[in-house]
Design a protein around this motif. Sequence first.
Motif, PDB file in Angstrom:
ATOM      1  N   UNK A 106      56.923  18.688  49.237  1.00 50.22           N
ATOM      2  CA  UNK A 106      55.645  19.011  48.600  1.00 50.22           C
ATOM      3  C   UNK A 106      55.696  20.415  47.997  1.00 50.22           C
ATOM      4  N   UNK A 107      56.240  21.374  48.739  1.00 43.73           N
ATOM      5  CA  UNK A 107      56.314  22.745  48.223  1.00 43.73           C
ATOM      6  C   UNK A 107      57.202  22.809  46.988  1.00 43.73           C
ATOM      7  N   UNK A 108      58.362  22.166  47.068  1.00 44.51           N
ATOM      8  CA  UNK A 108      59.283  22.166  45.919  1.00 44.51           C
ATOM      9  C   UNK A 108      58.633  21.517  44.707  1.00 44.51           C
ATOM     10  N   UNK A 109      57.901  20.419  44.933  1.00 46.10           N
ATOM     11  CA  UNK A 109      57.289  19.700  43.817  1.00 46.10           C
ATOM     12  C   UNK A 109      56.135  20.502  43.218  1.00 46.10           C
ATOM     13  N   UNK A 110      55.335  21.140  44.073  1.00 44.59           N
ATOM     14  CA  UNK A 110      54.259  21.977  43.552  1.00 44.59           C
ATOM     15  C   UNK A 110      54.818  23.097  42.680  1.00 44.59           C
ATOM     16  N   UNK A 111      55.946  23.665  43.088  1.00 44.89           N
ATOM     17  CA  UNK A 111      56.548  24.732  42.277  1.00 44.89           C
ATOM     18  C   UNK A 111      57.100  24.187  40.962  1.00 44.89           C
ATOM     19  N   UNK A 112      57.567  22.940  40.973  1.00 50.23           N
ATOM     20  CA  UNK A 112      58.162  22.375  39.759  1.00 50.23           C
ATOM     21  C   UNK A 112      57.107  21.934  38.752  1.00 50.23           C
ATOM     22  N   UNK A 113      55.891  21.649  39.230  1.00 46.11           N
ATOM     23  CA  UNK A 113      54.854  21.191  38.313  1.00 46.11           C
ATOM     24  C   UNK A 113      54.419  22.327  37.394  1.00 46.11           C
ATOM     25  N   UNK A 114      54.125  21.994  36.187  1.00 45.07           N
ATOM     26  CA  UNK A 114      53.823  22.997  35.167  1.00 45.07           C
ATOM     27  C   UNK A 114      52.435  23.596  35.356  1.00 45.07           C
ATOM     28  N   UNK A 115      52.179  24.744  34.718  1.00 43.59           N
ATOM     29  CA  UNK A 115      50.869  25.391  34.853  1.00 43.59           C
ATOM     30  C   UNK A 115      49.696  24.510  34.474  1.00 43.59           C
ATOM     31  N   UNK A 116      49.906  23.545  33.578  1.00 43.82           N
ATOM     32  CA  UNK A 116      48.817  22.647  33.198  1.00 43.82           C
ATOM     33  C   UNK A 116      48.280  21.898  34.416  1.00 43.82           C
ATOM     34  N   UNK A 117      49.189  21.493  35.318  1.00 41.92           N
ATOM     35  CA  UNK A 117      48.758  20.810  36.541  1.00 41.92           C
ATOM     36  C   UNK A 117      47.977  21.764  37.436  1.00 41.92           C
ATOM     37  N   UNK A 118      48.502  22.971  37.631  1.00 41.89           N
ATOM     38  CA  UNK A 118      47.859  23.924  38.539  1.00 41.89           C
ATOM     39  C   UNK A 118      46.531  24.431  37.982  1.00 41.89           C
ATOM     40  N   UNK A 119      46.377  24.394  36.663  1.00 46.68           N
ATOM     41  CA  UNK A 119      45.087  24.771  36.084  1.00 46.68           C
ATOM     42  C   UNK A 119      43.991  23.805  36.521  1.00 46.68           C
ATOM     43  N   UNK A 120      44.358  22.536  36.722  1.00 43.88           N
ATOM     44  CA  UNK A 120      43.369  21.511  37.091  1.00 43.88           C
ATOM     45  C   UNK A 120      43.298  21.282  38.597  1.00 43.88           C
ATOM     46  N   UNK A 121      44.371  21.581  39.305  1.00 43.10           N
ATOM     47  CA  UNK A 121      44.459  21.296  40.743  1.00 43.10           C
ATOM     48  C   UNK A 121      44.195  22.588  41.505  1.00 43.10           C
TER      49      UNK A 121
END
Length: 587
Positions: A106-121
């Motif tokens: 989960x940690x590795x995948x969260x880091x790999x996801x782009x800023x667009x995902x983190x902007x919404x999540x």
Amino acid sequence: MTAGTIGGGSQRLLRELLTPYRRAIQLLVGIVLVENAARLAIPYLVKEGIDTGIPPIRERDDLEPLLLIVGIVVVALLAQAFARQLFLVRSGQIGQDILFEIRRRVFRHFQALSPAFHDAYTSGRVISRQTSDVDAIYEMLETGFDGLVTAALTLVGTAGLLLFLDVKLGLVALLCGPFLVWLTAWFRRESATSYRVTREKVALVIVHFVESMGGIRAVQAFRREPRNQEIFDDVNDQYRAANLVAFRLVAWFMPGVRLIGNVTIAVVLLYGGYRAYHGDVTVGVLAAFLLYLRQFFEPMMEISQFYNTFQSASAALDKLAGVLAEEPSVPEPATPHRLEHVRGAVTFEHVGFSYVDNRPVLPDLDLVVPAGQTVALVGTTGAGKTTLAKLATRFYDPTAGRVLLDGVDLRDLTSDDLRRSVVMVTQENYLFSGTIADNIRFGRPTASMDEVVEAARSLGAHDFITAMPEGYETDVANSGGRLSAGQRQLVAFARAFLADPAVLILDEATSSLDVPSERLVQRALRTVLAGRTAVIIAHRLSTVEIADRVLVMEHGRVVEDGSPAELIEGGDGRFAGLHQAWLDSLA
């Protein structure tokens, strides 16, 4: 997905996690079989002790049959205890390994996801995935499967032994079966919905708590505490209400099982006593029946607890599988292009981009930034300056056209190559927990202490760092709270300087500084930008003065392009007007 089931994504995730431990799980099943066989043997041995061990004592003072049975009971108890201890050790190790793998993925995948995902999540939901959801899975691994397997073996084994001891008495005892099946089916159906709601409500509590504490300065500055407390009380009350529903289900289920069990024991005792009185069954068989019935109904409590943990864990698995199924919006290239010597030329070819469909931020941008040039972007808020920077760092991919580095499409570069070549420093200048040296070394983790000091000295940060209580080993506290805005910015520049990228992008890097700090940072900037391509986004024109070239942007287009002196000399352009307004403000 129906309530009470695990979805396809969750099943795949669970299968992937358990597959490496297939043989170990088979061994655990064998251990559980041994433990339960030993436990189920005890009532039968009691029956043998009463029926075949006691009569020889009364008839001829022969203790040997009873002592033999007692010895077998002791062996069974020891086998049960040893198997239990072995199961707990092995299952605990497997459970911790699985949890370690979940957290790592989960940690590795969260880091790999782009800023667009983190902007919404939101960050609260991220923390919920890594804490409460993982805890729910841990609870199922720790007690859930063990309880379910033990319950199933006990129910099947006990039912078989009851029929083996006496068919008629066994059938009477098993008359409770339809009532138990109905009660269990009702509990399963209701608890499926209840525990899913519980997981959703606890996520709301975590999200609100994390966001309130993360923005505590804004909360206090705008006297938001009462309203935040109202919101928290509301979500907390929803969580409490959801838990109460779950507790009420258990409060009906467990006493219901006990009631059915006690009635069954009473009926068996009455019928069995009648038959024992008439010599149809022995006292030992009746005693074994009563002991087995106690074992028969105890697993139903385990099943209720398993449903609790299973529903929580299945909801958690659904959420984690959903996160792990998210694909990065800026994927790695299938056949990456390697850049050996990066010069730093950046090109935008007919680039279009929009955050929302049919609302372009950059409609059609053509721009060439030669290697080694310092370009300043100015313009009103919403002109597309930061979007241009995000595309250059490949935080986003353009919806049309291409962004090139030394003639290579950024989509053909690995993230490692791109991050080594292009670095972005923002106005947030985020510092991580740890020492000042750790934060500077963040730009290049393999850097020696001498290289860290040299980077800080080159940018004029060495003096203030050595004046700190523990110098470079001073802990910066939460988000760099022990440092001023200017000091944090200098540390961020030292980090970028140590990383030594070919292209450096500064997004409003001096916007939060006072005049003395800005002058200090300006001197550092000249050092940082020397010999590399730079893109500076700034509202303060004092920062623009060091640029070779100024681009004025409006509505995603470049409306003026030239050196600062050329644009000012023109006299009637947008940049000239901005420059004159800046001079007037200084006066």
